[in-house]
Design a protein around this motif. Structure first.
Motif, PDB file in Angstrom:
ATOM      1  N   GLY A  39      34.279  46.913 -16.133  1.00 57.97           N
ATOM      2  CA  GLY A  39      33.295  46.306 -15.237  1.00 57.97           C
ATOM      3  C   GLY A  39      32.415  45.299 -15.933  1.00 57.97           C
ATOM      4  N   VAL A  40      32.965  44.529 -16.921  1.00 61.96           N
ATOM      5  CA  VAL A  40      32.139  43.612 -17.693  1.00 61.96           C
ATOM      6  C   VAL A  40      31.615  42.479 -16.815  1.00 61.96           C
ATOM      7  CG1 VAL A  40      33.372  44.136 -19.812  1.00 61.96           C
ATOM      8  CG2 VAL A  40      34.086  42.194 -18.444  1.00 61.96           C
ATOM      9  N   ARG A  41      30.442  42.020 -17.184  1.00 64.75           N
ATOM     10  CA  ARG A  41      29.806  40.926 -16.449  1.00 64.75           C
ATOM     11  C   ARG A  41      30.102  39.572 -17.074  1.00 64.75           C
ATOM     12  NH1 ARG A  41      23.579  41.881 -15.757  1.00 64.75           N
ATOM     13  NH2 ARG A  41      23.643  41.393 -18.002  1.00 64.75           N
ATOM     14  N   ARG A  42      30.202  39.565 -18.425  1.00 70.07           N
ATOM     15  CA  ARG A  42      30.502  38.314 -19.128  1.00 70.07           C
ATOM     16  C   ARG A  42      31.360  38.636 -20.348  1.00 70.07           C
ATOM     17  NH1 ARG A  42      24.921  34.828 -19.330  1.00 70.07           N
ATOM     18  NH2 ARG A  42      24.006  36.800 -20.007  1.00 70.07           N
ATOM     19  N   VAL A  67      26.672  30.827 -24.846  1.00 68.47           N
ATOM     20  CA  VAL A  67      27.403  31.935 -25.487  1.00 68.47           C
ATOM     21  C   VAL A  67      26.777  32.260 -26.836  1.00 68.47           C
ATOM     22  CG1 VAL A  67      29.593  32.656 -26.483  1.00 68.47           C
ATOM     23  CG2 VAL A  67      29.565  31.408 -24.306  1.00 68.47           C
ATOM     24  N   LEU A  68      26.578  31.230 -27.664  1.00 65.55           N
ATOM     25  CA  LEU A  68      26.045  31.434 -29.002  1.00 65.55           C
ATOM     26  C   LEU A  68      24.620  31.992 -28.960  1.00 65.55           C
ATOM     27  CD1 LEU A  68      27.392  28.183 -30.729  1.00 65.55           C
ATOM     28  CD2 LEU A  68      28.330  30.501 -30.850  1.00 65.55           C
ATOM     29  N   GLU A  69      23.829  31.540 -27.978  1.00 69.33           N
ATOM     30  CA  GLU A  69      22.465  32.036 -27.848  1.00 69.33           C
ATOM     31  C   GLU A  69      22.459  33.515 -27.466  1.00 69.33           C
ATOM     32  OE1 GLU A  69      19.847  30.441 -28.641  1.00 69.33           O
ATOM     33  OE2 GLU A  69      18.336  31.896 -27.977  1.00 69.33           O
ATOM     34  N   ARG A  70      23.366  33.899 -26.584  1.00 70.57           N
ATOM     35  CA  ARG A  70      23.436  35.305 -26.141  1.00 70.57           C
ATOM     36  C   ARG A  70      23.894  36.222 -27.284  1.00 70.57           C
ATOM     37  NH1 ARG A  70      20.941  38.882 -23.324  1.00 70.57           N
ATOM     38  NH2 ARG A  70      22.273  40.608 -22.608  1.00 70.57           N
ATOM     39  N   ILE A  71      24.865  35.725 -28.080  1.00 64.24           N
ATOM     40  CA  ILE A  71      25.351  36.513 -29.221  1.00 64.24           C
ATOM     41  C   ILE A  71      24.239  36.691 -30.249  1.00 64.24           C
ATOM     42  CG2 ILE A  71      26.942  36.485 -31.181  1.00 64.24           C
ATOM     43  CD1 ILE A  71      28.957  35.072 -29.338  1.00 64.24           C
TER      44      ILE A  71
END
Length: 846
Positions: A39-42, A67-71
Motif C-alpha cells: 500500500g505504498v504512497r510513493r 525525491v532527494l529532499e524527501r530522502i
C-alpha cells in the motif's frame, strides 16, 4: 526469524518478480507489487553514476529534486535501502503509516530482489554495449554468468562462476556447462538453456546439482544479424535456501493443527493442507478441492445465507471469526468448527485463507459447564471485561442478589472497598498460573450482610470468546471460627484479658519501639488458693474475673492488661512515667476498696509491684522482673492479713447461714462446754472446745447448697463431696492465726470410736477428746433439731440412739456422761426421768 503463514505467502509474492527486458516493464511490475502488497504512497529508484544520481523511477513525486529532499529529511514512514552499500544507488519506499518491524523485514527482502534485478539489467546492457565492460559487469555480480556455444560449451564465465566451479576462465573454456557447473555427465533434465536454444526465446527453471544444490537458471539466446542463434547466456543463482524456505512453508502448512483451505475470491477451493484431509476424512487433495463448501462441507440447515456476508467482509480485508456446523462429505457426520477467514496474496493473486478448527471437545465441555453451572452447589459466575455475564442459582443464594440485578454490574462492586485491590491482584495471579490456592475476601450481600468468600478463577471459552469463570464458597463460619481461635490464642478464656503469649510479644514490640518511658505493673490475687480449696474453683474464678473487671476499669485503653498465671496479672503502660503510674495505682486501690464495700461476701485483695523503664537502655525484661519481685515482697507483707480477711469473711458467712438450723453453733457451744466441764477438761481444752463448737463446720462453706440443703438422703457421690469439709475447714483454719490452734481438731471432728470415721480413720483415744465430745453433742443436736432429709426426734429417742451407738460411733464413757447429763437436766426441768442406763463415768485422765 519466524514467519506466520500470511507472512510466508507475502514473502513468496515479494521475491517472485519476473525479468522483463525493458526497464519500463520492470518499473510497472515493481510499482504494482509495492502498492498491492504494501500500500505504498510513493516510490523512487535512484541510480548512482559516478558522483551524480539519476532517478530511474519516481512514482508519486513531481520532480527529481522532491525525491532527494524527501530522502534527506526522512521520517517514521520512510524506508531507504542503499543498493550495494550505496554504490549502485538507492530504493525509497513511503507507505501511508509508521513502518513496523514486520514491514521493514519485507521491504528489505523486496529491495534486495530489486537490487539484484537492476544489477542484472545493467549487466545485460553493458554486455551489449562493450566487450570491455562485459568483464567488469560479469565480475561485479554475484550470480553465475556464462556464455555458451549452441552445443553448451563454455566460451567465457564471470568471476562468480569460476569461483563456484573452482577453476580459472581458461580452464573452463570449451567444457560443457553441465559438467563444469553441475557435475553431470549429460545435460540437466528440463534445462532452461537447452529450451532457450530450442525455442529461441529466454527460458527459466530450477536445476538441481548432484550435490543437492538448487539453482534458478535463465537462458538468453544470442542471435546474429541473420537471426540465427550464435550462442546463449546462462544466468544462475543459488536458490537452495529459498527453496528450503518454501519447503518449510509447505511443511508448516501441512503440519498445523487447523485445517487450511485456500480459496479464490469467488469461493473455489484451490489448495488444502494435510490436516484438512484428516479432519474431513478425505483421501486426496484432488478430491477435496472438487467439493463445494455449501453442498459438501456444511451441515444441511446451517445458516448458509450468512456465508456470503461473511465472505464479503473477508474480501474487503476484514478478519472474520465465526462458529459453524461442518459436515464430512464421506459419512455425513457433523461436527462443530471455528472458522477464521483472511484475505492474503499468493503468487500475485488475492486469495481467501480459511483456517478451520475442530471445537467439538470445547463445545462438549461448554455443555458440561452449562449443566454444572446450573446445578452446582458452589456459587459460580462468568465475567467478561470485568462485568457479570452469568450467575448460577447458588451464587444468587450466596450473594443475596437476583440474576437480573447483577448482569452488567462490575464484579468488584459487591466486594467491600478495602478488599478490592487484593481481589484484583489475586485473580490476575491465578489467571496467569502464578497461584493455585483460593483467596478469601468480603462481600456485601443484597441484604447488606457482610460475608466471607473463598474464590478461585479460571480463563475459559464461552460463546466463542475468552471469559473468566469464578467459583465461590461461603466461608463466613470458617472465618469466624478462625477469628475465635486467634482470639483464644491471644486471650485468657476466663477473664478475656490478653494471655502470656500476647504479653510476651508486646514486651518485645515495646522493647524495640519508641514509646518510652514504659511502666510495668505486676499484680497477684491474694488468697486465691485458699478460696479454691475451701469454696471451690468456681468461687476462685469469680474472684479472678472480679479482679479483671476492676483492673480494666482502672487502666487506659492503650495499656496492655494480661493474665499471665493462675493468680498473676501484668499491665504494660507505654508512654507512662513513674509519677503517672503511681497516680494510676492510687486510683486502682480506690476501685478495689469500692468493690470490697459492694461485695463483702468475697473481698478482693491484690498485691502490686511497679517498675519503670525511662529509656531503651533499660531492658523491659529486667524491668518486669523488678516489678514482679516488688509484688512478691508486698504479698509476703500482706499475706497473713489477706488470709485472715478471707477467713473472717467465711466465718461471717457461716454465722449468717448457720447452715442447718438457727442457733446450731450456739447450742453446740453450750452443750460442749457443759460436757467438757463434767469430764474434767482443762481451761485450754475448754476454750478450744468452745471455739471448735462454733467453727467445726467452717469447711462446709465450700460445699454446694444443693448438697447441704438436700431433702432426702445423700447419694454416695454427694457423700464424697460432703466428707471433704473437715479437710477444707482444716486448710481454712491454718490460714488464720486465730484458728490455727484448733485446725487439727477441725480436721478430726468426724472420726469415729471404732475407726470408721473420716478423713483419717482414727479410733478410740487416737481421736482428740474435744472431737469425741463434739461428735456426741453434734449428733444429739442434729437429731433433736431436725434436718432437711428427716424430722426431729424426741430427747428420749435421741439419747437411745446415742446409747445404741456408744462403743462404735461414740466414746462409750463420754456417751454415758452425756446421757446422764441430759437425763438430769430433763428431770430437773420437771419432766419424768428417762429409763436409760448409762455406762460408768470415767474422766479422760483415767
Amino acid at each position: 526469524m519466524s514467519f506466520d503463514i500470511s507472512e510466508l505467502l507475502t514473502l513468496y509474492d515479494v521475491v517472485t518478480l519476473s525479468f522483463p527486458e525493458r526497464y519500463e516493464d520492470l518499473m510497472r511490475e515493481i510499482i504494482e507489487k509495492a502498492t498491492r502488497l504494501f500500500g505504498v504512497r510513493r516510490l523512487a529508484i535512484v541510480l548512482r553514476e559516478g558522483e551524480r544520481y539519476k532517478c530511474l523511477e519516481r512514482w508519486g513525486f513531481r520532480k527529481d529534486e522532491e525525491v532527494l529532499e524527501r530522502i534527506k529529511n526522512g521520517g517514521e514512514n520512510s524506508f531507504v535501502y542503499l543498493m550495494h552499500n550505496g554504490e549502485q544507488g538507492l530504493l525509497y519506499i513511503e507507505p501511508p503509516g509508521k513502518i513496523t518491524d514486520r514491514e521493514k523485514r519485507l521491504y528489505t527482502i523486496f529491495a534486495r530482489r530489486i537490487e539484484n534485478i537492476i544489477a542484472r539489467k545493467q549487466i545485460e546492457e553493458k554486455i551489449k554495449n562493450s566487450e570491455r565492460e562485459k568483464k567488469v559487469i560479469l565480475d561485479s555480480i554475484v550470480e553465475l554468468l556464462v556464455f555458451q556455444t549452441p552445443d553448451n560449451r563454455i566460451l567465457w564465465a564471470n568471476r562468480a562462476a569460476t569461483e563456484y566451479a573452482g577453476a580459472s576462465p581458461e580452464e573452463l573454456y570449451g567444457r560443457f556447462c553441465y559438467e563444469a557447473l553441475h557435475h553431470r555427465d549429460e545435460p540437466c533434465e528440463k534445462c532452461p538453456v537447452i529450451k532457450a536454444l530450442e525455442t529461441g526465446t529466454p527460458q527459466e527453471g530450477i536445476v538441481t546439482t548432484l550435490k543437492d544444490r538448487q539453482f534458478f537458471v535463465r537462458g538468453y539466446p544470442v542471435k546474429g544479424e541473420n537471426g540465427l542463434i550464435e550462442g546463449i547466456v546462462e544466468v544462475s543463482v543459488d536458490v537452495t535456501e529459498r527453496m528450503q524456505a518454501e519447503e518449510a512453508f509447505r511443511a508448516i502448512f501441512n503440519s498445523v493443527h487447523d485445517a487450511i483451505f485456500i480459496h479464490t475470491p469467488d469461493g473455489k477451493i484451490i489448495d488444502v493442507n494435510q490436516t484438512m484431509l484428516r479432519m474431513y476424512r478425505i483421501n486426496s487433495k484432488e478430491e477435496a478441492i472438487n467439493l463445494s463448501i455449501n453442498e459438501d462441507y456444511s451441515m444441511p440447515g446451517s445458516p448458509i445465507e450468512q456465508l456470503p456476508k461473511l465472505w464479503e467482509k473477508a474480501i474487503s480485508g476484514e478478519s472474520v471469526l465465526f462458529e459453524w456446523k461442518a459436515r464430512r462429505p464421506g459419512d455425513g457426520s457433523v461436527f462443530d468448527v471455528e472458522i477464521f477467514l483472511k484475505k492474503i496474496s499468493l503468487r500475485k493473486k488475492d486469495v481467501i485463507l480459511a483456517a478451520v478448527r475442530d471445537i467439538t471437545e470445547r463445545k462438549r465441555e461448554e455443555e458440561l459447564l452449562r449443566n454444572l453451572f446450573a446445578n452446582s452447589p458452589i456459587g459460580m459466575y462468568i465475567v467478561s471485561e470485568g462485568k457479570f455475564q452469568l450467575i448460577n442459582p447458588q451464587f444468587e443464594k450466596l450473594s443475596g442478589y437476583r440474576h437480573e440485578e447483577l448482569i452488567g454490574w462490575k464484579s468488584l462492586e459487591i466486594v467491600i472497598p478495602e478488599d478490592r485491590e487484593m481481589v484484583r491482584s489475586n485473580a490476575i495471579k491465578m489467571l496467569k498460573g502464578e497461584a493455585t490456592e483460593p483467596y478469601e475476601f468480603r462481600i456485601v450481600t443484597g441484604q447488606g450482610e457482610i460475608k466471607w468468600i473463598a474464590e478461585t478463577v479460571a480463563s475459559i471459552w464461552h460463546d466463542g470468546r475468552r471469559v473468566t469463570l469464578g467459583n465461590i464458597m461461603d466461608v463466613t463460619q470458617k472465618k469466624k471460627f478462625e477469628q475465635k481461635l486467634e482470639y483464644i490464642s491471644l486471650h485468657d478464656q476466663l477473664t478475656s484479658l490478653y494471655n502470656r503469649t500476647y504479653f510476651t510479644e508486646e514486651l518485645k514490640r515495646l522493647s524495640a519501639g519508641s514509646e518510652y518511658p514504659v511502666t510495668i505493673i505486676a499484680a497477684d490475687v491474694n488468697g486465691l488458693k485458699l478460696v479454691n480449696d475451701t469454696m471451690g474453683h468456681d468461687k476462685g474464678d469469680e474472684l479472678l474475673t472480679a479482679c479483671a473487671r476492676v483492673l480494666k476499669k482502672a487502666f487506659r485503653s492503650t495499656d496492655v492488661l494480661a493474665r499471665v498465671g493462675g493468680d498473676e496479672f501484668v499491665v504494660l503502660l507505654p508512654r507512662t512515667d513513674e509519677k503517672t503510674a503511681k497516680s494510676i495505682m492510687k486510683r486502682l486501690r480506690l476501685y478495689i476498696d469500692r468493690y470490697n464495700r459492694d461485695h463483702p461476701q468475697l473481698p478482693l485483695s491484690v498485691s502490686f509491684g511497679i517498675a519503670t523503664a525511662d529509656s531503651p537502655g533499660q531492658p523491659l525484661k529486667e524491668i518486669y522482673k523488678i516489678a514482679d519481685d516488688l509484688m512478691y515482697q508486698e504479698k509476703l507483707n500482706q499475706g497473713a492479713s489477706a488470709r485472715s480477711k478471707i477467713v473472717n469473711t467465711l466465718l461471717t458467712a457461716l454465722s449468717e447461714c448457720d447452715y442447718i438450723t438457727e442457733g446450731h453453733a450456739r447450742r453446740m457451744q453450750k452443750l460442749c462446754q457443759e460436757l467438757g466441764e463434767k469430764v474434767g477438761l482443762s481451761a485450754q481444752q475448754l476454750a478450744n472446745l468452745s471455739l471448735l463448737a462454733q467453727v467445726h463446720d467452717l469447711g462446709k462453706v465450700g460445699i454446694p447448697d444443693s448438697i447441704l440443703f438436700k431433702k432426702g438422703p445423700l447419694t454416695e457421690k454427694e457423700w464424697e463431696v460432703m466428707r471433704q469439709h473437715p479437710e477444707k475447714g482444716y486448710r481454712i483454719a491454718l490460714s488464720s492465726p486465730d484458728l490455727a490452734g484448733i485446725a487439727d481438731l477441725i480436721l478430726k471432728h468426724h472420726e469415729k470410736w471404732d475407726g470408721t470415721g473420716y478423713p483419717l480413720g482414727l479410733k478410740k483415744e487416737e481421736i482428740p477428746v474435744e472431737c469425741r465430745i463434739l461428735a456426741i453433742v453434734d449428733a444429739y443436736d442434729a437429731m433433736t433439731s431436725g434436718r432437711p432429709y428427716c424430722s426431729a426426734k424426741t430427747v428420749e429417742e435421741a439419747l437411745e440412739e446415742i446409747q445404741r451407738c456408744a462403743g462404735t460411733q461414740f466414746d462409750p464413757k463420754l456417751a454415758g456422761v452425756f446421757i446422764e447429763m441430759i437425763t438430769s437436766r430433763e428431770f430437773n426441768a420437771g419432766k419424768r426421768k428417762l429409763p436409760l442406763r448409762a455406762h460408768p463415768i470415767t474422766t479422760p485422765s483415767e
